[in-house]
Design a protein around this motif. Structure first.
Motif, PDB file in Angstrom:
ATOM      1  N   PHE A  37      51.669 -19.000   5.469  1.00  0.00           N
ATOM      2  CA  PHE A  37      51.211 -17.984   4.207  1.00  0.00           C
ATOM      3  C   PHE A  37      52.056 -18.143   2.961  1.00  0.00           C
ATOM      4  CE2 PHE A  37      53.521 -14.303   4.196  1.00  0.00           C
ATOM      5  CZ  PHE A  37      54.044 -14.117   5.633  1.00  0.00           C
ATOM      6  N   ARG A  52      51.120 -10.736  -3.168  1.00  0.00           N
ATOM      7  CA  ARG A  52      49.950 -10.662  -2.255  1.00  0.00           C
ATOM      8  C   ARG A  52      50.097 -11.600  -1.209  1.00  0.00           C
ATOM      9  NH1 ARG A  52      50.216  -5.896  -4.073  1.00  0.00           N
ATOM     10  NH2 ARG A  52      48.434  -4.747  -4.720  1.00  0.00           N
ATOM     11  N   PRO A  53      50.113 -11.600   0.151  1.00  0.00           N
ATOM     12  CA  PRO A  53      50.065 -12.513   1.012  1.00  0.00           C
ATOM     13  C   PRO A  53      48.628 -13.286   1.243  1.00  0.00           C
ATOM     14  CG  PRO A  53      49.921 -10.250   2.176  1.00  0.00           C
ATOM     15  CD  PRO A  53      49.980 -10.026   0.847  1.00  0.00           C
ATOM     16  N   SER A  55      46.869 -16.873   3.087  1.00  0.00           N
ATOM     17  CA  SER A  55      46.997 -18.048   4.147  1.00  0.00           C
ATOM     18  C   SER A  55      46.879 -19.378   3.235  1.00  0.00           C
ATOM     19  CB  SER A  55      46.028 -18.015   5.202  1.00  0.00           C
ATOM     20  OG  SER A  55      46.009 -16.718   5.913  1.00  0.00           O
ATOM     21  N   PHE A  67      42.040 -19.616  -0.005  1.00  0.00           N
ATOM     22  CA  PHE A  67      40.547 -18.903  -0.252  1.00  0.00           C
ATOM     23  C   PHE A  67      41.007 -17.351   0.242  1.00  0.00           C
ATOM     24  CE2 PHE A  67      37.017 -17.778   2.444  1.00  0.00           C
ATOM     25  CZ  PHE A  67      35.964 -17.833   1.748  1.00  0.00           C
ATOM     26  N   PHE A  68      40.220 -16.508  -0.661  1.00  0.00           N
ATOM     27  CA  PHE A  68      40.261 -15.370  -0.429  1.00  0.00           C
ATOM     28  C   PHE A  68      39.080 -14.395  -0.751  1.00  0.00           C
ATOM     29  CE2 PHE A  68      40.714 -13.779  -4.755  1.00  0.00           C
ATOM     30  CZ  PHE A  68      41.529 -14.869  -5.386  1.00  0.00           C
ATOM     31  N   LYS A  69      38.923 -13.176  -0.346  1.00  0.00           N
ATOM     32  CA  LYS A  69      38.000 -12.289  -0.808  1.00  0.00           C
ATOM     33  C   LYS A  69      38.488 -11.089  -1.471  1.00  0.00           C
ATOM     34  CE  LYS A  69      34.223  -9.415   0.759  1.00  0.00           C
ATOM     35  NZ  LYS A  69      33.184  -8.887   1.819  1.00  0.00           N
ATOM     36  N   ARG A  73      43.150  -4.557  -6.408  1.00  0.00           N
ATOM     37  CA  ARG A  73      43.520  -5.002  -7.672  1.00  0.00           C
ATOM     38  C   ARG A  73      44.136  -6.410  -8.011  1.00  0.00           C
ATOM     39  NH1 ARG A  73      46.327  -0.874 -11.770  1.00  0.00           N
ATOM     40  NH2 ARG A  73      46.010  -1.745 -13.654  1.00  0.00           N
ATOM     41  N   THR A  75      43.847  -9.070  -5.774  1.00  0.00           N
ATOM     42  CA  THR A  75      42.972 -10.263  -5.617  1.00  0.00           C
ATOM     43  C   THR A  75      41.909 -10.408  -6.773  1.00  0.00           C
ATOM     44  OG1 THR A  75      41.767  -8.711  -4.095  1.00  0.00           O
ATOM     45  CG2 THR A  75      43.177 -10.595  -3.166  1.00  0.00           C
ATOM     46  N   ARG A 115      36.918 -13.268   5.713  1.00  0.00           N
ATOM     47  CA  ARG A 115      37.999 -14.236   4.957  1.00  0.00           C
ATOM     48  C   ARG A 115      38.992 -14.729   5.871  1.00  0.00           C
ATOM     49  NH1 ARG A 115      40.995  -8.473   3.219  1.00  0.00           N
ATOM     50  NH2 ARG A 115      42.186  -8.457   4.867  1.00  0.00           N
ATOM     51  N   MET A 221      51.828  -6.135   3.527  1.00  0.00           N
ATOM     52  CA  MET A 221      53.372  -6.679   3.425  1.00  0.00           C
ATOM     53  C   MET A 221      54.036  -6.462   2.280  1.00  0.00           C
ATOM     54  SD  MET A 221      52.826 -10.514   5.233  1.00  0.00           S
ATOM     55  CE  MET A 221      52.922 -10.584   7.110  1.00  0.00           C
ATOM     56  N   PRO A 251      52.781 -15.030  11.029  1.00  0.00           N
ATOM     57  CA  PRO A 251      51.777 -14.087  11.349  1.00  0.00           C
ATOM     58  C   PRO A 251      51.084 -14.571  12.820  1.00  0.00           C
ATOM     59  CG  PRO A 251      51.152 -15.342   9.686  1.00  0.00           C
ATOM     60  CD  PRO A 251      52.476 -15.765   9.687  1.00  0.00           C
TER      61      PRO A 251
HETATM   62  C1  LIG Z   1      49.807 -13.113   6.613  1.00  0.00           C
HETATM   63  C2  LIG Z   1      48.440 -12.634   5.808  1.00  0.00           C
HETATM   64  C3  LIG Z   1      47.772 -13.845   5.316  1.00  0.00           C
HETATM   65  C4  LIG Z   1      46.317 -13.348   4.562  1.00  0.00           C
HETATM   66  N1  LIG Z   1      45.735 -14.023   4.172  1.00  0.00           N
HETATM   67  C5  LIG Z   1      44.457 -13.881   3.639  1.00  0.00           C
HETATM   68  C6  LIG Z   1      43.435 -14.977   2.877  1.00  0.00           C
HETATM   69  O1  LIG Z   1      43.881 -16.151   3.340  1.00  0.00           O
HETATM   70  N2  LIG Z   1      42.613 -14.720   2.262  1.00  0.00           N
HETATM   71  C7  LIG Z   1      42.144 -13.292   2.205  1.00  0.00           C
HETATM   72  O2  LIG Z   1      41.198 -13.002   1.650  1.00  0.00           O
HETATM   73  N3  LIG Z   1      42.938 -12.287   2.651  1.00  0.00           N
HETATM   74  C8  LIG Z   1      44.046 -12.722   3.026  1.00  0.00           C
HETATM   75  N4  LIG Z   1      44.888 -11.515   3.705  1.00  0.00           N
HETATM   76  C9  LIG Z   1      44.570 -10.064   3.190  1.00  0.00           C
HETATM   77  C10 LIG Z   1      45.317 -10.117   1.819  1.00  0.00           C
HETATM   78  O3  LIG Z   1      46.439 -10.042   1.525  1.00  0.00           O
HETATM   79  C11 LIG Z   1      44.771  -8.504   1.227  1.00  0.00           C
HETATM   80  O4  LIG Z   1      43.424  -8.499   1.035  1.00  0.00           O
HETATM   81  C12 LIG Z   1      45.410  -8.437  -0.353  1.00  0.00           C
HETATM   82  O5  LIG Z   1      46.661  -8.448  -0.174  1.00  0.00           O
HETATM   83  C13 LIG Z   1      44.661  -7.412  -1.002  1.00  0.00           C
HETATM   84  O6  LIG Z   1      45.414  -6.998  -2.143  1.00  0.00           O
HETATM   85  P1  LIG Z   1      44.892  -6.434  -3.382  1.00  0.00           P
HETATM   86  O7  LIG Z   1      45.674  -6.053  -4.398  1.00  0.00           O
HETATM   87  O8  LIG Z   1      43.663  -7.221  -3.930  1.00  0.00           O
HETATM   88  O9  LIG Z   1      44.245  -5.096  -2.833  1.00  0.00           O
HETATM   89  P2  LIG Z   1      45.002  -3.677  -2.603  1.00  0.00           P
HETATM   90  O10 LIG Z   1      44.474  -2.900  -3.800  1.00  0.00           O
HETATM   91  O11 LIG Z   1      46.269  -4.060  -2.639  1.00  0.00           O
HETATM   92  O12 LIG Z   1      44.053  -3.206  -1.228  1.00  0.00           O
HETATM   93  C14 LIG Z   1      42.866  -3.255  -1.166  1.00  0.00           C
HETATM   94  C15 LIG Z   1      42.279  -2.873   0.211  1.00  0.00           C
HETATM   95  O13 LIG Z   1      42.862  -3.541   1.140  1.00  0.00           O
HETATM   96  C16 LIG Z   1      43.574  -3.291   1.990  1.00  0.00           C
HETATM   97  N5  LIG Z   1      44.707  -4.110   2.499  1.00  0.00           N
HETATM   98  C17 LIG Z   1      45.820  -4.585   1.676  1.00  0.00           C
HETATM   99  N6  LIG Z   1      46.374  -5.554   2.236  1.00  0.00           N
HETATM  100  C18 LIG Z   1      45.890  -5.429   3.336  1.00  0.00           C
HETATM  101  C19 LIG Z   1      46.247  -6.531   4.520  1.00  0.00           C
HETATM  102  N7  LIG Z   1      47.268  -7.424   4.664  1.00  0.00           N
HETATM  103  N8  LIG Z   1      45.716  -6.344   5.544  1.00  0.00           N
HETATM  104  C20 LIG Z   1      44.409  -5.596   5.683  1.00  0.00           C
HETATM  105  N9  LIG Z   1      44.140  -4.915   4.832  1.00  0.00           N
HETATM  106  C21 LIG Z   1      44.915  -5.018   3.499  1.00  0.00           C
HETATM  107  C22 LIG Z   1      44.357  -2.220   1.448  1.00  0.00           C
HETATM  108  O14 LIG Z   1      44.700  -0.959   2.389  1.00  0.00           O
HETATM  109  C23 LIG Z   1      43.159  -1.565   0.516  1.00  0.00           C
HETATM  110  O15 LIG Z   1      42.056  -0.750   1.558  1.00  0.00           O
HETATM  111  C24 LIG Z   1      46.376 -11.896   4.438  1.00  0.00           C
HETATM  112  C25 LIG Z   1      47.343 -10.920   4.817  1.00  0.00           C
HETATM  113  C26 LIG Z   1      48.130 -11.322   5.321  1.00  0.00           C
HETATM  114  C27 LIG Z   1      49.106 -10.166   5.784  1.00  0.00           C
END
Ligand SMILES: Cc1cc2nc3c(=O)[nH]c(=O)nc-3n(C[C@H](O)[C@H](O)[C@H](O)COP(=O)(O)OP(=O)(O)OC[C@H]3O[C@@H](n4cnc5c(N)ncnc54)[C@H](O)[C@@H]3O)c2cc1C
Ligand code: FES
Length: 265
Positions: A37, A52-53, A55, A67-69, A73, A75, A115, A221, A251
Protein backbone atom coordinates in the motif's frame (compact mmCIF):
# COMPACT_ATOMS: atom_id res chain seq x y z
CA UNK A 1 10.15 2.72 0.80
CA UNK A 2 10.38 6.14 -0.81
CA UNK A 3 8.66 9.49 -0.72
CA UNK A 4 7.50 10.72 -4.09
CA UNK A 5 6.49 14.38 -3.77
CA UNK A 6 6.59 14.72 -7.56
CA UNK A 7 3.92 12.15 -8.29
CA UNK A 8 1.25 13.55 -10.60
CA UNK A 9 -2.32 12.56 -11.26
CA UNK A 10 -2.58 11.36 -14.86
CA UNK A 11 -6.25 10.39 -15.06
CA UNK A 12 -9.31 9.66 -12.98
CA UNK A 13 -12.37 7.51 -13.49
CA UNK A 14 -15.40 7.68 -11.29
CA UNK A 15 -18.46 5.60 -10.55
CA UNK A 16 -20.57 7.20 -7.81
CA UNK A 17 -18.37 7.23 -4.68
CA UNK A 18 -15.69 5.04 -6.26
CA UNK A 19 -12.57 6.48 -7.90
CA UNK A 20 -9.72 5.04 -9.93
CA UNK A 21 -6.64 7.27 -10.02
CA UNK A 22 -3.85 6.74 -12.54
CA UNK A 23 -0.69 8.30 -11.11
CA UNK A 24 2.60 9.06 -12.83
CA UNK A 25 5.33 7.86 -10.51
CA UNK A 26 7.91 5.61 -12.15
CA UNK A 27 9.73 5.05 -8.85
CA UNK A 28 6.60 3.69 -7.13
CA UNK A 29 5.44 1.82 -10.21
CA UNK A 30 8.70 -0.06 -10.57
CA UNK A 31 8.99 -1.12 -6.93
CA UNK A 32 5.42 -1.92 -5.83
CA UNK A 33 4.35 -5.53 -5.24
CA UNK A 34 0.77 -6.86 -5.03
CA UNK A 35 -0.80 -6.29 -1.62
CA UNK A 36 1.48 -3.41 -0.72
CA UNK A 37 0.00 0.00 0.00
CA UNK A 38 0.92 3.68 -0.11
CA UNK A 39 0.31 6.50 2.37
CA UNK A 40 -1.03 9.49 0.46
CA UNK A 41 -1.44 13.08 1.64
CA UNK A 42 -4.91 14.25 0.74
CA UNK A 43 -4.26 17.99 1.11
CA UNK A 44 -1.21 20.22 1.30
CA UNK A 45 -2.34 21.94 4.49
CA UNK A 46 -2.75 20.55 7.99
CA UNK A 47 -6.26 19.14 7.55
CA UNK A 48 -6.38 16.23 7.30
CA UNK A 49 -2.96 15.98 8.88
CA UNK A 50 -2.34 12.28 8.48
CA UNK A 51 -1.71 10.49 5.24
CA UNK A 52 -4.30 7.89 4.24
CA UNK A 53 -3.44 4.26 3.42
CA UNK A 54 -4.53 2.96 0.01
CA UNK A 55 -3.61 -0.33 -1.64
CA UNK A 56 -1.71 -0.39 -4.90
CA UNK A 57 -4.40 -1.31 -7.41
CA UNK A 58 -1.98 -1.75 -10.28
CA UNK A 59 1.62 -0.82 -11.06
CA UNK A 60 3.86 -0.55 -14.08
CA UNK A 61 6.95 1.28 -15.30
CA UNK A 62 5.13 4.64 -15.52
CA UNK A 63 3.37 4.62 -12.19
CA UNK A 64 0.59 3.18 -10.10
CA UNK A 65 -3.18 3.07 -9.92
CA UNK A 66 -5.27 3.48 -6.79
CA UNK A 67 -8.91 2.51 -6.40
CA UNK A 68 -10.95 3.73 -3.47
CA UNK A 69 -14.37 4.49 -2.11
CA UNK A 70 -14.99 7.88 -0.54
CA UNK A 71 -15.20 7.19 3.20
CA UNK A 72 -14.60 10.58 4.82
CA UNK A 73 -12.71 13.83 4.50
CA UNK A 74 -9.40 12.54 3.14
CA UNK A 75 -10.82 10.34 0.42
CA UNK A 76 -13.34 13.06 -0.51
CA UNK A 77 -10.46 15.49 -1.12
CA UNK A 78 -8.59 12.87 -3.16
CA UNK A 79 -11.76 12.22 -5.17
CA UNK A 80 -11.79 15.89 -6.19
CA UNK A 81 -8.24 15.88 -7.62
CA UNK A 82 -7.84 16.67 -11.31
CA UNK A 83 -5.39 15.36 -13.92
CA UNK A 84 -2.11 17.25 -13.59
CA UNK A 85 -2.48 17.78 -9.83
CA UNK A 86 0.67 16.98 -7.80
CA UNK A 87 0.46 14.20 -5.20
CA UNK A 88 2.61 13.48 -2.17
CA UNK A 89 2.95 9.73 -1.67
CA UNK A 90 5.01 7.45 0.59
CA UNK A 91 5.41 3.84 -0.48
CA UNK A 92 5.31 1.10 -1.42
CA UNK A 93 4.74 -0.11 2.14
CA UNK A 94 4.13 -3.36 3.97
CA UNK A 95 4.27 -6.98 3.00
CA UNK A 96 2.01 -8.16 0.21
CA UNK A 97 0.55 -11.41 -1.11
CA UNK A 98 2.66 -14.41 -2.09
CA UNK A 99 3.37 -14.48 -5.81
CA UNK A 100 5.84 -17.21 -6.67
CA UNK A 101 6.68 -19.79 -9.27
CA UNK A 102 5.35 -22.40 -6.81
CA UNK A 103 1.85 -21.30 -7.89
CA UNK A 104 2.57 -22.09 -11.55
CA UNK A 105 -0.33 -24.22 -12.83
CA UNK A 106 -2.17 -23.95 -9.50
CA UNK A 107 -5.72 -22.73 -9.07
CA UNK A 108 -5.96 -19.51 -7.05
CA UNK A 109 -9.13 -17.79 -5.85
CA UNK A 110 -8.82 -14.00 -5.39
CA UNK A 111 -11.80 -12.72 -3.39
CA UNK A 112 -12.65 -9.02 -3.06
CA UNK A 113 -15.56 -7.45 -1.24
CA UNK A 114 -16.50 -3.84 -2.06
CA UNK A 115 -13.47 -1.53 -1.98
CA UNK A 116 -11.45 -4.60 -0.91
CA UNK A 117 -11.17 -5.45 -4.60
CA UNK A 118 -8.51 -2.70 -4.81
CA UNK A 119 -5.32 -4.80 -4.43
CA UNK A 120 -6.65 -7.78 -6.37
CA UNK A 121 -6.24 -6.49 -9.93
CA UNK A 122 -2.46 -6.18 -9.57
CA UNK A 123 -2.39 -9.47 -7.67
CA UNK A 124 -4.43 -11.35 -10.28
CA UNK A 125 -2.24 -9.95 -13.05
CA UNK A 126 0.99 -10.99 -11.35
CA UNK A 127 -0.37 -14.43 -10.39
CA UNK A 128 -1.45 -15.04 -13.98
CA UNK A 129 2.02 -13.93 -15.08
CA UNK A 130 3.48 -16.55 -12.71
CA UNK A 131 1.35 -19.22 -14.42
CA UNK A 132 -1.44 -19.53 -11.85
CA UNK A 133 -5.03 -20.24 -12.95
CA UNK A 134 -6.83 -17.32 -11.34
CA UNK A 135 -10.52 -16.93 -10.58
CA UNK A 136 -11.56 -13.52 -9.28
CA UNK A 137 -14.61 -13.24 -7.02
CA UNK A 138 -16.05 -9.73 -6.76
CA UNK A 139 -18.85 -9.04 -4.30
CA UNK A 140 -20.81 -5.89 -3.60
CA UNK A 141 -24.07 -4.80 -2.02
CA UNK A 142 -25.55 -3.82 -5.41
CA UNK A 143 -24.43 -3.72 -9.06
CA UNK A 144 -23.20 -0.15 -8.39
CA UNK A 145 -20.70 -1.56 -5.87
CA UNK A 146 -18.82 -3.69 -8.41
CA UNK A 147 -17.66 -0.96 -10.81
CA UNK A 148 -14.43 -2.74 -11.79
CA UNK A 149 -16.29 -5.71 -13.26
CA UNK A 150 -15.66 -4.60 -16.86
CA UNK A 151 -11.98 -3.93 -16.18
CA UNK A 152 -11.42 -7.47 -14.88
CA UNK A 153 -13.40 -8.94 -17.78
CA UNK A 154 -11.49 -6.92 -20.38
CA UNK A 155 -8.22 -8.09 -18.84
CA UNK A 156 -9.38 -11.65 -19.51
CA UNK A 157 -9.79 -12.93 -15.95
CA UNK A 158 -12.32 -15.55 -15.04
CA UNK A 159 -14.66 -13.37 -12.96
CA UNK A 160 -17.55 -14.39 -10.72
CA UNK A 161 -19.63 -11.55 -9.30
CA UNK A 162 -22.14 -11.47 -6.48
CA UNK A 163 -24.48 -8.81 -5.19
CA UNK A 164 -26.38 -8.92 -1.92
CA UNK A 165 -29.53 -7.64 -3.64
CA UNK A 166 -29.20 -9.90 -6.70
CA UNK A 167 -28.89 -6.95 -9.13
CA UNK A 168 -25.90 -8.59 -10.83
CA UNK A 169 -24.46 -12.09 -10.80
CA UNK A 170 -24.92 -14.50 -7.91
CA UNK A 171 -27.63 -13.26 -5.52
CA UNK A 172 -26.15 -13.31 -2.03
CA UNK A 173 -22.88 -12.97 -0.18
CA UNK A 174 -19.60 -13.44 -2.01
CA UNK A 175 -18.61 -15.91 0.73
CA UNK A 176 -21.52 -18.17 -0.29
CA UNK A 177 -20.44 -17.93 -3.93
CA UNK A 178 -16.89 -18.91 -2.94
CA UNK A 179 -18.30 -21.77 -0.83
CA UNK A 180 -20.27 -23.03 -3.85
CA UNK A 181 -17.16 -22.95 -6.04
CA UNK A 182 -15.00 -24.66 -3.40
CA UNK A 183 -17.66 -27.41 -3.38
CA UNK A 184 -17.22 -27.81 -7.13
CA UNK A 185 -13.44 -28.04 -6.94
CA UNK A 186 -11.20 -26.64 -4.28
CA UNK A 187 -8.43 -24.19 -5.18
CA UNK A 188 -4.79 -24.58 -4.19
CA UNK A 189 -4.61 -21.11 -2.69
CA UNK A 190 -6.95 -18.28 -1.72
CA UNK A 191 -6.27 -14.55 -1.34
CA UNK A 192 -8.81 -12.08 0.00
CA UNK A 193 -9.41 -8.45 0.91
CA UNK A 194 -12.65 -6.95 2.11
CA UNK A 195 -14.83 -6.27 5.14
CA UNK A 196 -13.77 -8.11 8.31
CA UNK A 197 -16.87 -10.37 8.49
CA UNK A 198 -16.28 -11.47 4.89
CA UNK A 199 -12.66 -12.37 5.57
CA UNK A 200 -13.52 -14.13 8.82
CA UNK A 201 -16.13 -16.28 7.03
CA UNK A 202 -13.67 -17.03 4.22
CA UNK A 203 -10.96 -17.98 6.71
CA UNK A 204 -13.28 -20.53 8.23
CA UNK A 205 -14.22 -21.97 4.81
CA UNK A 206 -10.55 -22.14 3.81
CA UNK A 207 -9.66 -23.86 7.10
CA UNK A 208 -12.46 -26.43 6.72
CA UNK A 209 -11.37 -27.18 3.13
CA UNK A 210 -7.65 -27.10 4.02
CA UNK A 211 -6.95 -24.37 1.46
CA UNK A 212 -3.93 -22.17 2.34
CA UNK A 213 -5.19 -18.59 2.46
CA UNK A 214 -3.86 -15.06 2.80
CA UNK A 215 -5.81 -12.02 3.94
CA UNK A 216 -5.11 -8.30 3.62
CA UNK A 217 -6.12 -6.69 6.92
CA UNK A 218 -7.24 -3.13 7.46
CA UNK A 219 -6.41 -1.10 10.49
CA UNK A 220 -6.60 2.61 11.17
CA UNK A 221 -3.08 3.83 10.45
CA UNK A 222 -1.27 6.89 11.78
CA UNK A 223 2.09 6.58 10.04
CA UNK A 224 2.12 3.43 7.89
CA UNK A 225 5.84 2.91 8.56
CA UNK A 226 5.97 1.20 11.95
CA UNK A 227 6.56 4.29 14.09
CA UNK A 228 3.29 5.03 15.91
CA UNK A 229 1.91 1.61 17.02
CA UNK A 230 -1.54 2.89 16.01
CA UNK A 231 -2.30 -0.10 13.83
CA UNK A 232 -1.51 -3.04 16.12
CA UNK A 233 -3.62 -6.18 16.36
CA UNK A 234 -3.18 -9.62 17.90
CA UNK A 235 -1.34 -11.96 15.55
CA UNK A 236 -0.40 -15.56 16.38
CA UNK A 237 3.27 -16.24 16.83
CA UNK A 238 5.19 -19.21 18.29
CA UNK A 239 2.17 -20.85 19.96
CA UNK A 240 0.92 -17.57 21.46
CA UNK A 241 -0.29 -14.21 20.28
CA UNK A 242 1.47 -10.87 20.16
CA UNK A 243 0.69 -7.26 19.32
CA UNK A 244 1.79 -6.85 15.73
CA UNK A 245 2.00 -3.80 13.50
CA UNK A 246 -0.33 -4.33 10.55
CA UNK A 247 1.51 -1.70 8.49
CA UNK A 248 4.95 -3.25 8.85
CA UNK A 249 4.40 -7.00 9.29
CA UNK A 250 1.29 -6.96 7.06
CA UNK A 251 -1.14 -5.89 5.84
CA UNK A 252 -1.21 -9.39 4.31
CA UNK A 253 -1.05 -12.35 6.70
CA UNK A 254 -1.61 -16.09 6.31
CA UNK A 255 -5.08 -16.97 7.60
CA UNK A 256 -3.73 -19.28 10.31
CA UNK A 257 -1.74 -16.43 11.89
CA UNK A 258 -4.71 -14.11 12.35
CA UNK A 259 -6.48 -14.18 15.74
CA UNK A 260 -9.91 -14.19 14.14
CA UNK A 261 -11.79 -13.68 17.40
CA UNK A 262 -10.66 -10.05 17.15
CA UNK A 263 -12.06 -9.52 13.66
CA UNK A 264 -15.41 -9.51 11.92
CA UNK A 265 -17.86 -9.34 14.79
C1 LIG B 1 -3.43 -1.06 4.32
C2 LIG B 1 -4.73 -0.38 3.93
C3 LIG B 1 -5.07 -0.32 2.61
C4 LIG B 1 -6.26 0.30 2.24
N1 LIG B 1 -6.58 0.32 0.91
C5 LIG B 1 -7.72 0.89 0.53
C6 LIG B 1 -8.05 0.96 -0.85
O1 LIG B 1 -7.30 0.51 -1.71
N2 LIG B 1 -9.23 1.53 -1.21
C7 LIG B 1 -10.09 2.05 -0.25
O2 LIG B 1 -11.17 2.54 -0.62
N3 LIG B 1 -9.78 2.04 1.05
C8 LIG B 1 -8.62 1.49 1.46
N4 LIG B 1 -8.30 1.49 2.79
C9 LIG B 1 -9.17 2.21 3.73
C10 LIG B 1 -8.86 3.70 3.67
O3 LIG B 1 -7.55 3.91 4.14
C11 LIG B 1 -9.84 4.51 4.53
O4 LIG B 1 -11.13 4.41 3.96
C12 LIG B 1 -9.41 5.98 4.51
O5 LIG B 1 -8.21 6.13 5.24
C13 LIG B 1 -10.46 6.84 5.12
O6 LIG B 1 -9.94 8.16 5.16
P1 LIG B 1 -10.92 9.42 5.11
O7 LIG B 1 -10.14 10.62 5.53
O8 LIG B 1 -11.64 9.52 3.82
O9 LIG B 1 -12.01 9.07 6.16
P2 LIG B 1 -11.99 9.36 7.74
O10 LIG B 1 -12.74 10.62 7.96
O11 LIG B 1 -10.61 9.23 8.29
O12 LIG B 1 -12.82 8.11 8.20
C14 LIG B 1 -14.12 7.86 7.68
C15 LIG B 1 -14.63 6.58 8.26
O13 LIG B 1 -13.79 5.47 7.85
C16 LIG B 1 -13.26 4.80 8.98
N5 LIG B 1 -11.89 4.40 8.64
C17 LIG B 1 -10.81 5.19 8.50
N6 LIG B 1 -9.72 4.45 8.20
C18 LIG B 1 -10.13 3.17 8.16
C19 LIG B 1 -9.49 1.93 7.95
N7 LIG B 1 -8.19 1.84 7.70
N8 LIG B 1 -10.23 0.82 7.99
C20 LIG B 1 -11.54 0.87 8.25
N9 LIG B 1 -12.21 2.01 8.48
C21 LIG B 1 -11.51 3.13 8.46
C22 LIG B 1 -13.29 5.81 10.11
O14 LIG B 1 -13.36 5.16 11.37
C23 LIG B 1 -14.58 6.57 9.81
O15 LIG B 1 -15.71 5.87 10.25
C24 LIG B 1 -7.12 0.88 3.21
C25 LIG B 1 -6.75 0.82 4.55
C26 LIG B 1 -5.58 0.19 4.90
C27 LIG B 1 -5.19 0.12 6.34
S1 FES C 1 0.50 2.81 11.35
FE1 FES C 1 2.06 3.58 12.63
S2 FES C 1 2.96 1.74 13.40
FE2 FES C 1 1.53 1.02 11.93
Amino acid sequence: MLIDRNARLRETRSWGDYRLLGIDSPSLGRTARPGQFVMIKAAEGAVPLLRRPLSVHDAGPDGIELFFKVAGRGTAILAGKRPGDPLDIVGPLGKGFTVSGALNGKRVFCVGGGRGIAPLFFLARMLAGAGARVTVFYGGRTAADIPLKDKFEKAGFELLCSTDDGSHGFAGLVTDLVGREIGRGKPDHLCACGPDPMMKALASKARESRVPAEFSLESVMGCGIGACWGCVHRIKSGGGEEWTKICEDGPVFPGDRIAWTEWGT
